[in-house]
Structures are given as C-alpha cells and as structure tokens.
Design a protein around this motif. Structure first.
Motif, PDB file in Angstrom:
ATOM      1  N   VAL A 196      18.341  15.402  19.326  1.00  0.00           N
ATOM      2  CA  VAL A 196      19.729  15.728  19.878  1.00  0.00           C
ATOM      3  C   VAL A 196      20.029  16.970  20.714  1.00  0.00           C
ATOM      4  CG1 VAL A 196      22.049  16.440  18.826  1.00  0.00           C
ATOM      5  CG2 VAL A 196      20.737  14.432  17.847  1.00  0.00           C
ATOM      6  N   PHE A 245      10.381   7.388  12.906  1.00  0.00           N
ATOM      7  CA  PHE A 245      11.348   7.056  14.176  1.00  0.00           C
ATOM      8  C   PHE A 245      11.283   7.872  15.318  1.00  0.00           C
ATOM      9  CE2 PHE A 245      14.404   4.071  12.767  1.00  0.00           C
ATOM     10  CZ  PHE A 245      14.048   3.668  11.314  1.00  0.00           C
ATOM     11  N   ARG A 261      10.518   6.175  19.173  1.00  0.00           N
ATOM     12  CA  ARG A 261      11.661   5.370  19.731  1.00  0.00           C
ATOM     13  C   ARG A 261      11.709   5.497  21.187  1.00  0.00           C
ATOM     14  NH1 ARG A 261      16.788   7.245  16.796  1.00  0.00           N
ATOM     15  NH2 ARG A 261      15.139   9.147  16.333  1.00  0.00           N
ATOM     16  N   GLN A 314      16.410  -2.279  25.594  1.00  0.00           N
ATOM     17  CA  GLN A 314      16.869  -1.906  24.155  1.00  0.00           C
ATOM     18  C   GLN A 314      16.280  -0.613  23.901  1.00  0.00           C
ATOM     19  OE1 GLN A 314      18.969  -4.002  22.686  1.00  0.00           O
ATOM     20  NE2 GLN A 314      19.325  -2.612  21.036  1.00  0.00           N
ATOM     21  N   ARG A 315      17.550   0.326  23.762  1.00  0.00           N
ATOM     22  CA  ARG A 315      17.277   1.511  23.300  1.00  0.00           C
ATOM     23  C   ARG A 315      16.783   1.491  21.804  1.00  0.00           C
ATOM     24  NH1 ARG A 315      20.528   5.427  26.746  1.00  0.00           N
ATOM     25  NH2 ARG A 315      20.045   6.932  25.195  1.00  0.00           N
ATOM     26  N   HIS A 316      16.076   2.813  21.743  1.00  0.00           N
ATOM     27  CA  HIS A 316      15.835   3.230  20.206  1.00  0.00           C
ATOM     28  C   HIS A 316      14.841   2.137  19.387  1.00  0.00           C
ATOM     29  CE1 HIS A 316      18.618   6.303  20.807  1.00  0.00           C
ATOM     30  NE2 HIS A 316      19.733   5.230  20.903  1.00  0.00           N
TER      31      HIS A 316
END
Lengths: 82, 375
Positions: A38, A53, A56, A62-64
C-alpha cells in the motif's frame, strides 16, 4: 519430455515447460518485484504455497491472483507490479 | 472517589455520541464523554459509511437531507483519513416496475430540492460498466458521499476535546444516577444533562427503550480501482430494509478510496451472535453477483458482522426520556447513523438549549414510542 509452452510476462514472451507455476514463469523472466505494498514498497514471493499473498499479480487481466497457485497455460498473460 | 461536574455527559463515542459531543462543545458546554471500549468501535466501524438522502418517510428525508448538508459543510475540515468522497448513489432498477419507482423517486427528491438524474439502460451501463447487461436504468443522486466512519468519529471526538471536552475511556457506566453517571472505576460524574448514545447497548442502561439489534454482514475485497464508481444500491433495498421479521439481503456495493469494494447487505433480527452466518453471507454475495456478474472473480479479504440499533418505526430516538427531564437519548439510528449523526447532534443541542431546531424534532422524540420507561 514435458511440452514447451509460451506465456508473456509484462509483454515479454517466456518459454516454460508445461506444469510450471505462473510465479516460476515470472521469476524466470528475471522479474523479482511481483507487487507493491500500500505504501509502494517492493514485494516478492515468500511462502510459495498460497498463504502469504505476496505473489499476487494480474493473470489474463484478473488482478490479485496468487501466481504460486496457478499453472501456466499457453498464451497466458502475466503482469506484475500493477 | 473522584467526581467531575459537566453541563452534559455523553455516553458512547460512536459516531452519534462523537457528533453530539462536538456539537455541545461548540456551544461552550462542558462536555464529558464516556466510552467503554474504543472510539467508533461498534456499529460505526461495522457499517459502510454511506452519506445518503433517503425517501422512506418525510421525517427520514428531513433528517438525512439536513445531515447530508451538514456533512458537506464539514467536508473541507475532514482529515484525509476520513476519506470523504462525493461519489454519488446510483439506485438500480431491476425491472420495469422499479423503473417506474425510479421516476417517482426522482420526483420526490427534485420537488424537495435534492438533485437526482434518471439513467436509462445505456447511461447506467456507461456509468457502471461492470453491472450486468440489460438493466433498465436507475437514479443517480450525485451529492451523496461516502466516508470512513471510525476516523470520522475520532475526528469529531478530537473536535470536542479541542473545545474542552473530557474523554473517559475505557470506562463503563454502571449506573445512571439522579444527576449523572457512576463508572466502573468508582468515579461519579454529574451533569445537568446526560445523553445515552450507546447504539444497541443503550437498552442495557435503560431497559424498556424500543431499540432492537438488527444484524448485518459486510465483505471487503482487495483493491480493484474503478471496478465500481458510485455507491450502488438496488431499488428493492427498501423491501429488504422494511421487513421487520424475515431475514433479508439486498445488493449494496461501495467503492472505497483505496480501490477496495465493500459489499452488503443483510438484515437479521433476533440474533445476538456476532459470528458470520454463512448461509446469509452466501445469499448476500449471490445477490451481488446477480447485479455484477464479475464480482465473483474478485478476491475478498475480510467479512464481518455488526448490529444496527433498530426502532419499530425506522426513526431514531432523539430527545428527553419521558419523565426524566435531564436524561436524553440519541440512539436507534438503524442503518443511517453515519449520515444522521450530524443532524442528530444539532437536534439534541437545540433541545438542551431550548432553541428552535432547523427541522421539526417531533418525529424523533422518544416519547412517541418510549412511554413509561423507568431506569
């Protein structure tokens, strides 16, 4: 001999054996920063088993998506650091 | 034990209590705030933070409209973490009947000075490309907004404190005394007025007030900037919100400044259990998928529940407890407490100071449904 397939990583064509994870394809392309936190710090894969995670990336738009949990398919488009 | 003297004690530092404290402090009253756990930690943190004008009833319209205006006035002073964003609301019609309701809704708003635009099928699709194809249209209310409510509550408490208010935290009120409260640390606080702004906890302090818990679920996703651009609410939402008995779900999605998407909503009575109810969560998400098919491919990162403070007539309780002239209520805001907190605070202050309020206060007075309450 496993089948050879092709994916793109940030637009660059990469050849991998079938059965390769999307994460392995990204790393083999020389990309190690998979995403940003972030606060825009670089992030790379940690666990390789779907828990942290940190791997990603954008898979076929398709994100993430957790790239360590996805196997490459021929023509797959991978984008990192989005 | 120690004792403090105030003009007014506010019990509860959720968004309603925080707004009341800020408004009283702005009137130079000596304010004491008592909070048991954390600022904005109850329904304030559990909800969506949608600042919305509602047309459910004239009284609900008056309070939400007045309050949205107060938020607009305050918006320039809000710190960045409150994430005030005037994204507007789109009320979505699912069929021809609801499209008729859209026309009525627009007429209701415009005749009362609230700007609203009818979107036909194409303009709805242009405004929100991820909605399913073929929806007949909707109503855009461009001046509605969203905020991050816990930070708004904290801001309002800080505003009150900069005006001299004192925060007693963490302190639990164990008893309402004849002129204030007794706390679990043994201290007594006395004041000319005491205001119960405890949300669903209010009835533990004052058994018999007509506030019931109404459970809700929310889901938040990872960051998908631009996936949804307005606060989206299905027009059938009111059918769900009006049902006083059955469990219900309605599609409601909110874009956050972070790019995350908040997905709701569910309503359940008679549940004290804060655990996720997976059956209704599934129903809620299936409902969302009917409106936004692509929502199923998004990654959810967290889900939680909260309890709205619901009253029988869908209006909050703002005013004196019948027979207890020094004791006031500011609770029962159900799903609209974030919006109506600022209006509630002004209506409370006008009653404490015996001034004429900006909007008629009668529809919200506790005496309408709380006769014969005894502490």
């Amino acid at each position: 001999m496993p089948e050879r397939i092709y994916v793109t990583v940030n637009g660059t064509r990469v050849e991998v054996p079938s059965g390769t994870t999307a994460l392995a394809a990204v790393l083999s392309s020389g990309t190690s920063v998979i995403r940003r936190s972030v606060t825009a710090e670089p992030r790379g894969p940690l666990c390789g088993m779907g828990i942290c995670f940190e791997c990603r990336a954008t898979v076929n738009g398709q994100r993430h998506c957790r790239t360590c949990q996805i196997l490459c398919t021929d023509g797959m488009e991978l984008r990192t650091d989005e | 034990m120690s004792s403090s003297v105030y003009d007014v004690i506010i019990i509860g530092a959720g968004i309603v209590g925080a707004a009341c404290a800020a408004a009283c402090a702005a009137e130079k009253m000596r304010v004491g705030i008592v909070e048991a756990q954390m600022i904005g930690g109850g329904a304030t943190a559990a909800g969506m933070g949608h600042l919305v004008v509602m047309d459910d009833s004239e009284a609900q319209f008056a309070l939400t409209h007045y309050s949205r205006y107060l938020w607009q006035e305050l918006s320039a002073e809000l710190p960045g973490d409150v994430e005030y964003e005037r994204c507007g609301t789109v009320w979505i019609a699912a069929d021809g009947d609801e499209m008729q309701a859209v026309a009525h809704k627009r007429q209701f708003y415009e005749s009362r000075g609230v700007h609203a635009e009818i979107l036909d099928s194409q303009s709805l699709s242009d405004a929100e490309p991820n909605l399913r194809e073929g929806l007949p249209g909707g109503l855009l209310v461009p001046d509605d907004a969203v905020i991050y409510s816990p930070c708004a509550a904290r801001f309002l408490v800080e505003l009150a404190r900069s005006g001299g208010a004192q925060l007693h935290l963490p302190c639990v009120v164990t008893e309402l005394t004849s002129d204030g409260v007794r706390l679990n640390n043994g201290a007594t606080l006395s004041a000319r007025f005491t205001v119960i702004a405890g949300g669903t906890w209010s009835s533990t302090l004052l058994p018999g007030i007509a506030v019931k818990k109404r459970k809700g679920h929310l889901v938040i996703t990872d960051r998908y900037p631009g996936f949804v651009r307005h606060q989206l609410v299905e027009l059938g939402y009111l059918k769900s919100a009006h049902s006083m008995t059955k469990d219900s779900v309605a599609f409601n999605a909110q874009p956050r400044k972070t790019g995350q998407l908040l997905i709701g909503s569910s309503r359940q009575f008679d549940s004290d259990d804060a655990a996720i109810d997976h059956t209704i969560l599934r129903r809620m998400l299936a409902r969302a998928e009917q409106f936004i098919p692509g929502i199923a491919r998004l990654s959810a990162i967290r889900s939680w529940t909260g309890f709205r403070a619901a009253t029988p007539d869908k209006l909050p309780l703002i005013g004196a407890v019948p027979g207890r002239d020094h004791l006031f209520l500011a609770t029962g805001h159900e799903g609209l407490g974030i919006t109506t907190s600022l209006g509630t605070a002004q209506l409370l202050v006008s009653q404490l100071l015996q001034r004429t309020p900006e909007i008629p206060v009668d529809p919200y007075l506790p005496s309408r449904i709380c006769e014969g309450v005894h502490a």
